[in-house]
Design a protein around this motif. Structure first.
Motif: not given
Length: 85
Positions: A58-85
């Motif tokens: 599945x596609x990751x959120x468009x902003x994933x590649x612009x995240x500045x910190x690991x926490x920001x990245x994990x929060x964004x990607x995980x919320x997207x994966x959970x929503x898509x599950x």
């Protein structure tokens, strides 16, 4: 496969996609530090996003590649994966 990306998985992806070795405990402890402090640049982050898209089919959120910190990245990607599950 889990529907959430762990700190350990992110550390593994950083090694595989960008050649950056980071201890998962340090990554978790310093999760609000910029990716650049771990030696990961935007191209490396793009590689991680691509790897996750391949793994999860599945596609990751468009902003994933612009995240500045690991926490920001994990929060964004995980919320997207959970929503898509």
């Amino acid at each position: 496969m889990s529907d959430r990306i762990t700190v350990e998985e992110l550390a593994e992806l950083m090694k595989k996609a960008a050649g950056v070795t980071v201890d998962p405990a340090e990554l978790e402890q310093r999760g609000d530090s910029g990716f650049d402090t771990f030696g990961l640049d935007s191209l490396g982050l793009l590689g991680i996003v691509g790897e996750l898209e391949n793994r999860h089919g599945t596609s990751m959120p468009p902003d994933a590649e612009r995240c500045k910190t690991p926490r920001q990245f994990l929060d964004l990607v995980n919320s997207s994966l959970v929503a898509g599950a």
